[in-house]
Design a protein around this motif. Sequence first.
Motif, PDB file in Angstrom:
ATOM      1  N   ASP A   1     -22.840  -3.262  38.888  1.00  0.00           N
ATOM      2  CA  ASP A   1     -24.259  -3.107  39.188  1.00  0.00           C
ATOM      3  C   ASP A   1     -24.597  -4.000  40.376  1.00  0.00           C
ATOM      4  O   ASP A   1     -24.044  -5.101  40.523  1.00  0.00           O
ATOM      5  CB  ASP A   1     -25.103  -3.497  37.981  1.00  0.00           C
ATOM      6  CG  ASP A   1     -24.941  -2.539  36.814  1.00  0.00           C
ATOM      7  OD1 ASP A   1     -24.648  -1.358  37.054  1.00  0.00           O
ATOM      8  OD2 ASP A   1     -25.090  -2.984  35.656  1.00  0.00           O
ATOM      9  N   SER A   2     -25.496  -3.543  41.220  1.00  0.00           N
ATOM     10  CA  SER A   2     -25.789  -4.298  42.432  1.00  0.00           C
ATOM     11  C   SER A   2     -27.238  -4.127  42.851  1.00  0.00           C
ATOM     12  O   SER A   2     -27.971  -3.289  42.322  1.00  0.00           O
ATOM     13  CB  SER A   2     -24.861  -3.850  43.567  1.00  0.00           C
ATOM     14  OG  SER A   2     -25.127  -2.504  43.919  1.00  0.00           O
ATOM     15  N   LYS A   3     -27.645  -4.942  43.803  1.00  0.00           N
ATOM     16  CA  LYS A   3     -28.944  -4.856  44.460  1.00  0.00           C
ATOM     17  C   LYS A   3     -28.709  -4.995  45.963  1.00  0.00           C
ATOM     18  O   LYS A   3     -29.106  -5.971  46.591  1.00  0.00           O
ATOM     19  CB  LYS A   3     -29.877  -5.964  43.959  1.00  0.00           C
ATOM     20  CG  LYS A   3     -30.149  -5.947  42.464  1.00  0.00           C
ATOM     21  CD  LYS A   3     -31.008  -7.142  42.054  1.00  0.00           C
ATOM     22  CE  LYS A   3     -31.265  -7.180  40.562  1.00  0.00           C
ATOM     23  NZ  LYS A   3     -32.045  -8.383  40.161  1.00  0.00           N
ATOM     24  N   ASP A   4     -28.039  -3.998  46.537  1.00  0.00           N
ATOM     25  CA  ASP A   4     -27.595  -4.058  47.920  1.00  0.00           C
ATOM     26  C   ASP A   4     -28.541  -3.308  48.844  1.00  0.00           C
ATOM     27  O   ASP A   4     -28.972  -2.194  48.536  1.00  0.00           O
ATOM     28  CB  ASP A   4     -26.199  -3.446  48.066  1.00  0.00           C
ATOM     29  CG  ASP A   4     -25.159  -4.090  47.163  1.00  0.00           C
ATOM     30  OD1 ASP A   4     -25.269  -5.308  46.927  1.00  0.00           O
ATOM     31  OD2 ASP A   4     -24.236  -3.383  46.714  1.00  0.00           O
ATOM     32  N   HIS A   5     -28.825  -3.914  49.992  1.00  0.00           N
ATOM     33  CA  HIS A   5     -29.614  -3.264  51.035  1.00  0.00           C
ATOM     34  C   HIS A   5     -28.724  -3.050  52.260  1.00  0.00           C
ATOM     35  O   HIS A   5     -28.137  -4.010  52.778  1.00  0.00           O
ATOM     36  CB  HIS A   5     -30.823  -4.111  51.422  1.00  0.00           C
ATOM     37  CG  HIS A   5     -31.800  -4.310  50.301  1.00  0.00           C
ATOM     38  ND1 HIS A   5     -32.839  -3.440  50.053  1.00  0.00           N
ATOM     39  CD2 HIS A   5     -31.875  -5.288  49.347  1.00  0.00           C
ATOM     40  CE1 HIS A   5     -33.530  -3.860  49.006  1.00  0.00           C
ATOM     41  NE2 HIS A   5     -32.965  -4.982  48.555  1.00  0.00           N
ATOM     42  N   ILE A   6     -28.634  -1.796  52.718  1.00  0.00           N
ATOM     43  CA  ILE A   6     -27.810  -1.435  53.868  1.00  0.00           C
ATOM     44  C   ILE A   6     -28.731  -0.921  54.977  1.00  0.00           C
ATOM     45  O   ILE A   6     -29.452   0.063  54.782  1.00  0.00           O
ATOM     46  CB  ILE A   6     -26.795  -0.332  53.501  1.00  0.00           C
ATOM     47  CG1 ILE A   6     -25.945  -0.740  52.293  1.00  0.00           C
ATOM     48  CG2 ILE A   6     -25.926   0.030  54.694  1.00  0.00           C
ATOM     49  CD1 ILE A   6     -25.095  -1.947  52.512  1.00  0.00           C
ATOM     50  N   VAL A   7     -28.713  -1.580  56.128  1.00  0.00           N
ATOM     51  CA  VAL A   7     -29.518  -1.155  57.280  1.00  0.00           C
ATOM     52  C   VAL A   7     -28.576  -0.990  58.468  1.00  0.00           C
ATOM     53  O   VAL A   7     -27.790  -1.896  58.781  1.00  0.00           O
ATOM     54  CB  VAL A   7     -30.604  -2.187  57.622  1.00  0.00           C
ATOM     55  CG1 VAL A   7     -31.466  -1.667  58.776  1.00  0.00           C
ATOM     56  CG2 VAL A   7     -31.466  -2.506  56.410  1.00  0.00           C
ATOM     57  N   HIS A   8     -28.652   0.173  59.128  1.00  0.00           N
ATOM     58  CA  HIS A   8     -27.705   0.474  60.210  1.00  0.00           C
ATOM     59  C   HIS A   8     -28.399   1.328  61.261  1.00  0.00           C
ATOM     60  O   HIS A   8     -29.038   2.329  60.936  1.00  0.00           O
ATOM     61  CB  HIS A   8     -26.495   1.210  59.629  1.00  0.00           C
ATOM     62  CG  HIS A   8     -25.401   1.464  60.608  1.00  0.00           C
ATOM     63  ND1 HIS A   8     -25.352   2.593  61.401  1.00  0.00           N
ATOM     64  CD2 HIS A   8     -24.291   0.745  60.912  1.00  0.00           C
ATOM     65  CE1 HIS A   8     -24.274   2.546  62.155  1.00  0.00           C
ATOM     66  NE2 HIS A   8     -23.607   1.447  61.883  1.00  0.00           N
ATOM     67  N   ALA A   9     -28.286   0.943  62.511  1.00  0.00           N
ATOM     68  CA  ALA A   9     -28.907   1.687  63.609  1.00  0.00           C
ATOM     69  C   ALA A   9     -27.895   1.905  64.718  1.00  0.00           C
ATOM     70  O   ALA A   9     -27.063   1.033  65.000  1.00  0.00           O
ATOM     71  CB  ALA A   9     -30.113   0.919  64.155  1.00  0.00           C
ATOM     72  N   THR A  10     -27.953   3.085  65.358  1.00  0.00           N
ATOM     73  CA  THR A  10     -27.034   3.391  66.446  1.00  0.00           C
ATOM     74  C   THR A  10     -27.797   3.927  67.657  1.00  0.00           C
ATOM     75  O   THR A  10     -28.857   4.558  67.521  1.00  0.00           O
ATOM     76  CB  THR A  10     -25.990   4.445  66.024  1.00  0.00           C
ATOM     77  OG1 THR A  10     -26.649   5.634  65.569  1.00  0.00           O
ATOM     78  CG2 THR A  10     -25.102   3.902  64.928  1.00  0.00           C
ATOM     79  N   TYR A  11     -27.225   3.681  68.815  1.00  0.00           N
ATOM     80  CA  TYR A  11     -27.766   4.193  70.066  1.00  0.00           C
ATOM     81  C   TYR A  11     -26.608   4.691  70.922  1.00  0.00           C
ATOM     82  O   TYR A  11     -25.679   3.923  71.236  1.00  0.00           O
ATOM     83  CB  TYR A  11     -28.540   3.109  70.810  1.00  0.00           C
ATOM     84  CG  TYR A  11     -28.873   3.472  72.251  1.00  0.00           C
ATOM     85  CD1 TYR A  11     -29.598   4.624  72.551  1.00  0.00           C
ATOM     86  CD2 TYR A  11     -28.435   2.681  73.304  1.00  0.00           C
ATOM     87  CE1 TYR A  11     -29.889   4.967  73.859  1.00  0.00           C
ATOM     88  CE2 TYR A  11     -28.727   3.011  74.622  1.00  0.00           C
ATOM     89  CZ  TYR A  11     -29.446   4.157  74.889  1.00  0.00           C
ATOM     90  OH  TYR A  11     -29.730   4.510  76.193  1.00  0.00           O
ATOM     91  N   LYS A  12     -26.630   5.985  71.274  1.00  0.00           N
ATOM     92  CA  LYS A  12     -25.600   6.566  72.127  1.00  0.00           C
ATOM     93  C   LYS A  12     -26.082   6.536  73.568  1.00  0.00           C
ATOM     94  O   LYS A  12     -27.022   7.242  73.935  1.00  0.00           O
ATOM     95  CB  LYS A  12     -25.304   7.999  71.689  1.00  0.00           C
ATOM     96  CG  LYS A  12     -24.726   8.107  70.278  1.00  0.00           C
ATOM     97  CD  LYS A  12     -24.510   9.556  69.885  1.00  0.00           C
ATOM     98  CE  LYS A  12     -23.985   9.664  68.471  1.00  0.00           C
ATOM     99  NZ  LYS A  12     -23.820  11.084  68.034  1.00  0.00           N
TER     100      LYS A  12
ATOM    101  N   ALA B   1     -26.112  -1.685  65.463  1.00  0.00           N
ATOM    102  CA  ALA B   1     -26.578  -2.965  64.917  1.00  0.00           C
ATOM    103  C   ALA B   1     -26.780  -2.767  63.428  1.00  0.00           C
ATOM    104  O   ALA B   1     -27.189  -1.688  62.981  1.00  0.00           O
ATOM    105  CB  ALA B   1     -27.876  -3.402  65.584  1.00  0.00           C
ATOM    106  N   TYR B   2     -26.485  -3.793  62.631  1.00  0.00           N
ATOM    107  CA  TYR B   2     -26.542  -3.608  61.183  1.00  0.00           C
ATOM    108  C   TYR B   2     -26.874  -4.902  60.457  1.00  0.00           C
ATOM    109  O   TYR B   2     -26.684  -6.014  60.979  1.00  0.00           O
ATOM    110  CB  TYR B   2     -25.219  -3.048  60.661  1.00  0.00           C
ATOM    111  CG  TYR B   2     -23.983  -3.811  61.110  1.00  0.00           C
ATOM    112  CD1 TYR B   2     -23.571  -4.983  60.473  1.00  0.00           C
ATOM    113  CD2 TYR B   2     -23.207  -3.345  62.169  1.00  0.00           C
ATOM    114  CE1 TYR B   2     -22.444  -5.669  60.879  1.00  0.00           C
ATOM    115  CE2 TYR B   2     -22.078  -4.023  62.589  1.00  0.00           C
ATOM    116  CZ  TYR B   2     -21.691  -5.177  61.942  1.00  0.00           C
ATOM    117  OH  TYR B   2     -20.573  -5.863  62.346  1.00  0.00           O
TER     118      TYR B   2
END
Length: 406
Positions: free
Chosen positions: A193-204, A212-213
């Motif tokens: 069980d977890s409480k994970d936050h994943i944020v990820h952004a990309t620019y081509k 960036a993450y």
Amino acid sequence: MNTFHKMSLKFLAASVLASLTGSAFADSIHDALSNSTAYADFNLRMETADQDNALQDASALTLRTWIGFSTGSVNGFSFTAEVEDSRIVMGQDEFSVGPAGFNPGEYSVIADPETTELDQAYIQYKSDNFTGRLGRQVITLDDHRFVGHVAWRQDKQTFDAVSAKYAFSKDVEVFYSYLYKRNRIFAEAADLDSKDHIVHATYKSPIGKFAAYAYLLEVDNDTPNALDTYGVSFDGKMKGDSINWAYGAEFATQSSESGSGETATDFDASYFNAYVGATISGITAKVDYEVLGSDDGLYGFATPLATLHKFNGWTDQFLNTPVQGLQDLKFSLSGKLAGGKWIVAYHDFSADESTPGVDDLGSEINLQYTKKFDGKYRFGIKYGTYDADDFKVDTNRFWMWVGTRF
């Protein structure tokens, strides 16, 4: 079930009901079912492992089956489900999987326990620029160094999660996910069980892809803990008259906190990777330098959600980064032969911050050949040999597999 999860379920249920009201309900359901797809995937693999220690040599023959189903869309909503099963074949079960409680401490580890699981089950909403999912799902980002599905193992990694992806344009995309359970590769007994936050952004951009993450991880085990990682990366390619180039770099910082009071720990470490590859006449040569840093020889940079087998050698010596950290200088050659693909790689390992008696972490050679037949069948053969020095023991692993998908 946590409050966030309950609220998400209620919100999505209300949205689905709202989208299905009206006289077109029956036609929409019919169209969705008519446009549904089903698939099955089978992978039969032999794996052997021998280590220069007291454990008995391991051998396994396992068959992994995926059976999946995806509906068509109703007002942007669809549903996907997938069941996964892994079975030992012909009694070839001389291996250990400690986290799953299978022959613990008897043989070398081959991490493919027998299991039958609901691998994926999620509701998806998709529009022109937005995709949202709720439920058990595969999540992979970039090259899987920080978030991956570990599909090399027979029981792949998935997440119980709420996720959303939004494309501001064809070049800019942002992804967010809240993970409330990590369904790991060792069967259900070892899930977390977890409480994970994943944020990820990309620019081509015209010169390459920037990312960036922020990965803010917490195991939900009633003990204060946090593993926070922030990073940026760049990957680029350039075509020449006779040589095609690929290059990139990545940097991240990490803080790890655990416990409370006098037993609390607090560590900081950094990550760095840089590579350059050149393709000439169908042969690609690549140099890759990766550093998983250390905090004064007491803590090593961690990537617990990664497809770890893909990195730092296939004999899996560094699934957990040593407290001394890890420097991995990798040289590889790859190309095509007889309709298949081959790769040869050499790793030179050393500590990022040496401690007494631990500096040279050994070296490893990896070889692989894979081929597809008739667009339906796949075959692979693979070998890894690790030469120990100040760390671990000499290890050899061998794999051969066949599979198909329909």
